[in-house]
Design a protein around this motif. Structure first.
Motif, PDB file in Angstrom:
ATOM      1  N   MET A 100      15.938 -21.787  50.584  1.00 25.80           N
ATOM      2  CA  MET A 100      15.386 -21.008  49.481  1.00 25.80           C
ATOM      3  C   MET A 100      13.868 -20.927  49.587  1.00 25.80           C
ATOM      4  SD  MET A 100      15.756 -21.660  45.378  1.00 25.80           S
ATOM      5  CE  MET A 100      14.990 -23.260  45.500  1.00 25.80           C
ATOM      6  N   ILE A 101      13.227 -22.004  50.040  1.00 24.81           N
ATOM      7  CA  ILE A 101      11.772 -22.071  50.058  1.00 24.81           C
ATOM      8  C   ILE A 101      11.164 -21.391  51.282  1.00 24.81           C
ATOM      9  CG2 ILE A 101       9.829 -23.684  50.292  1.00 24.81           C
ATOM     10  CD1 ILE A 101      11.433 -25.623  48.516  1.00 24.81           C
ATOM     11  N   ALA A 102      11.749 -21.638  52.454  1.00 24.36           N
ATOM     12  CA  ALA A 102      11.129 -21.206  53.711  1.00 24.36           C
ATOM     13  C   ALA A 102      10.772 -19.716  53.778  1.00 24.36           C
ATOM     14  CB  ALA A 102      12.026 -21.591  54.883  1.00 24.36           C
ATOM     15  N   PRO A 103      11.653 -18.788  53.368  1.00 23.85           N
ATOM     16  CA  PRO A 103      11.341 -17.360  53.562  1.00 23.85           C
ATOM     17  C   PRO A 103      10.112 -16.865  52.792  1.00 23.85           C
ATOM     18  CG  PRO A 103      13.695 -17.686  53.174  1.00 23.85           C
ATOM     19  CD  PRO A 103      13.020 -18.976  52.844  1.00 23.85           C
ATOM     20  N   ARG A 104       9.777 -17.494  51.668  1.00 27.92           N
ATOM     21  CA  ARG A 104       8.704 -16.966  50.814  1.00 27.92           C
ATOM     22  C   ARG A 104       7.527 -17.915  50.674  1.00 27.92           C
ATOM     23  NH1 ARG A 104      10.065 -14.986  45.216  1.00 27.92           N
ATOM     24  NH2 ARG A 104       7.982 -14.115  45.523  1.00 27.92           N
ATOM     25  N   ILE A 105       7.529 -19.005  51.449  1.00 24.97           N
ATOM     26  CA  ILE A 105       6.506 -20.021  51.206  1.00 24.97           C
ATOM     27  C   ILE A 105       5.106 -19.539  51.577  1.00 24.97           C
ATOM     28  CG2 ILE A 105       6.790 -21.171  53.452  1.00 24.97           C
ATOM     29  CD1 ILE A 105       6.393 -23.827  51.855  1.00 24.97           C
ATOM     30  N   ARG A 106       4.983 -18.745  52.655  1.00 22.94           N
ATOM     31  CA  ARG A 106       3.653 -18.234  53.028  1.00 22.94           C
ATOM     32  C   ARG A 106       3.121 -17.282  51.955  1.00 22.94           C
ATOM     33  NH1 ARG A 106       3.256 -15.625  58.617  1.00 22.94           N
ATOM     34  NH2 ARG A 106       5.436 -15.053  58.315  1.00 22.94           N
ATOM     35  N   GLU A 107       4.028 -16.457  51.424  1.00 25.02           N
ATOM     36  CA  GLU A 107       3.643 -15.530  50.355  1.00 25.02           C
ATOM     37  C   GLU A 107       3.149 -16.281  49.128  1.00 25.02           C
ATOM     38  OE1 GLU A 107       5.916 -12.480  47.272  1.00 25.02           O
ATOM     39  OE2 GLU A 107       6.852 -12.961  49.195  1.00 25.02           O
ATOM     40  N   LYS A 108       3.855 -17.362  48.771  1.00 24.68           N
ATOM     41  CA  LYS A 108       3.483 -18.150  47.603  1.00 24.68           C
ATOM     42  C   LYS A 108       2.125 -18.823  47.794  1.00 24.68           C
ATOM     43  CE  LYS A 108       6.868 -17.953  44.524  1.00 24.68           C
ATOM     44  NZ  LYS A 108       6.642 -17.678  43.083  1.00 24.68           N
ATOM     45  N   PHE A 109       1.872 -19.349  48.998  1.00 25.79           N
ATOM     46  CA  PHE A 109       0.578 -19.981  49.237  1.00 25.79           C
ATOM     47  C   PHE A 109      -0.543 -18.942  49.283  1.00 25.79           C
ATOM     48  CE2 PHE A 109       2.662 -23.972  50.709  1.00 25.79           C
ATOM     49  CZ  PHE A 109       1.914 -24.839  49.927  1.00 25.79           C
ATOM     50  N   THR A 110      -0.251 -17.725  49.746  1.00 23.61           N
ATOM     51  CA  THR A 110      -1.253 -16.653  49.741  1.00 23.61           C
ATOM     52  C   THR A 110      -1.721 -16.377  48.319  1.00 23.61           C
ATOM     53  OG1 THR A 110      -0.321 -15.631  51.734  1.00 23.61           O
ATOM     54  CG2 THR A 110      -1.708 -14.249  50.342  1.00 23.61           C
ATOM     55  N   GLU A 111      -0.792 -16.453  47.341  1.00 25.36           N
ATOM     56  CA  GLU A 111      -1.149 -16.252  45.938  1.00 25.36           C
ATOM     57  C   GLU A 111      -2.127 -17.320  45.448  1.00 25.36           C
ATOM     58  OE1 GLU A 111       2.535 -16.223  43.836  1.00 25.36           O
ATOM     59  OE2 GLU A 111       3.242 -14.346  44.757  1.00 25.36           O
ATOM     60  N   LEU A 112      -2.116 -18.487  46.124  1.00 23.85           N
ATOM     61  CA  LEU A 112      -3.032 -19.573  45.765  1.00 23.85           C
ATOM     62  C   LEU A 112      -4.305 -19.542  46.609  1.00 23.85           C
ATOM     63  CD1 LEU A 112      -0.462 -22.507  45.391  1.00 23.85           C
ATOM     64  CD2 LEU A 112      -1.537 -21.201  43.560  1.00 23.85           C
ATOM     65  N   GLY A 113      -4.427 -18.525  47.449  1.00 23.72           N
ATOM     66  CA  GLY A 113      -5.631 -18.389  48.268  1.00 23.72           C
ATOM     67  C   GLY A 113      -5.546 -19.072  49.613  1.00 23.72           C
ATOM     68  N   LEU A 114      -4.378 -19.536  49.998  1.00 27.22           N
ATOM     69  CA  LEU A 114      -4.181 -20.170  51.305  1.00 27.22           C
ATOM     70  C   LEU A 114      -3.330 -19.236  52.174  1.00 27.22           C
ATOM     71  CD1 LEU A 114      -3.418 -23.837  50.186  1.00 27.22           C
ATOM     72  CD2 LEU A 114      -5.402 -23.093  51.508  1.00 27.22           C
ATOM     73  N   VAL A 115      -3.959 -18.665  53.178  1.00 27.53           N
ATOM     74  CA  VAL A 115      -3.266 -17.702  54.027  1.00 27.53           C
ATOM     75  C   VAL A 115      -2.864 -18.378  55.332  1.00 27.53           C
ATOM     76  CG1 VAL A 115      -3.416 -15.499  55.240  1.00 27.53           C
ATOM     77  CG2 VAL A 115      -4.586 -15.795  53.032  1.00 27.53           C
ATOM     78  N   PHE A 116      -1.562 -18.435  55.554  1.00 30.70           N
ATOM     79  CA  PHE A 116      -1.042 -18.997  56.807  1.00 30.70           C
ATOM     80  C   PHE A 116      -0.366 -17.868  57.584  1.00 30.70           C
ATOM     81  CE2 PHE A 116      -1.038 -22.638  53.864  1.00 30.70           C
ATOM     82  CZ  PHE A 116      -1.855 -23.496  54.583  1.00 30.70           C
TER      83      PHE A 116
END
Length: 206
Positions: free
Chosen positions: A79-95
């Motif tokens: 559940m977490i893996a597919p959207r985790i980069r998107e979620k961190f981008t919302e916090l200002g962390l771009v991976f």
């Protein structure tokens, strides 16, 4: 002449009857002792069988619980893996990249560990540990994992900053506070989605 038997002197018949009664009582006592010994042996054998059955039942239950835990762990990770980069981008962390089940095995320097989700860009990387039930012990293990990552990176000229995140399907208030106080990002499912809570202070860097 033989002495005359007095009224208080037991007769031969009385003595013989008493001897026979004592002998019979002794036989009955011995029989009861043997019966008790047999019953005790049967009880011990029954107890051993009961212990064996309980041991096998516990083993089967442990296997079922382990399978269920793995199932929840896979579900949480999936559940977490597919959207985790998107979620961190919302916090200002771009991976820019992510890897699942990333592992390091450096036998020369005796460093080995596994990462559930490894997020990275040119300057920073995030080690994410995903558990069905998050505990203080697992948080401490993740700290140890990040320390190993830092050591491994230094040995190989990797100057990136490493951050940590922990995800849990079930997280108590106490464990939630510990994770955030340790400088970790905390990932928790919310219905069919999930939320990421930043650390209480500045994220800890390794």
């Amino acid at each position: 002449m033989p002495a005359t038997q007095t009224a208080n002197t037991p007769s031969f018949e009385m003595v013989w009857a008493l001897v026979k009664e004592v002998a019979e009582n002794q036989k009955e006592t011995e029989r009861q002792i043997q019966d008790n010994a047999v019953q005790m042996k049967e009880f011990r054998e029954s107890q051993k069988e009961t212990e064996r059955v309980l041991k096998e039942s516990k083993k089967a239950l442990d296997i079922q619980i382990g399978s269920l835990t793995n199932l929840f762990g896979d579900f949480t990770l999936g559940m977490i893996a597919p959207r985790i980069r998107e979620k961190f981008t919302e916090l200002g962390l771009v991976f820019l990249e992510s890897s699942l089940n990333f592992d390091v095995t450096d036998r020369i320097n005796n460093i080995s560990f596994e990462i559930d989700i490894f997020l990275k860009n040119g300057e920073k990387a995030m080690l994410v540990e995903v558990k069905t039930k998050l505990t203080e012990e697992r948080i401490n293990k993740h700290i140890n994992r990040l320390e190993k990552m830092r050591k491994y990176a230094d040995l190989h000229g990797d100057k990136r900053v490493f951050l940590g995140a922990v995800a849990g399907f079930a997280v108590t208030d106490e464990v939630r506070k510990i994770a955030l106080d340790q400088g970790f990002y905390l990932i928790e499912p919310d219905g069919e989605n999930f939320n990421i809570t930043p650390p209480n202070d500045k994220p800890k860097e390794w």
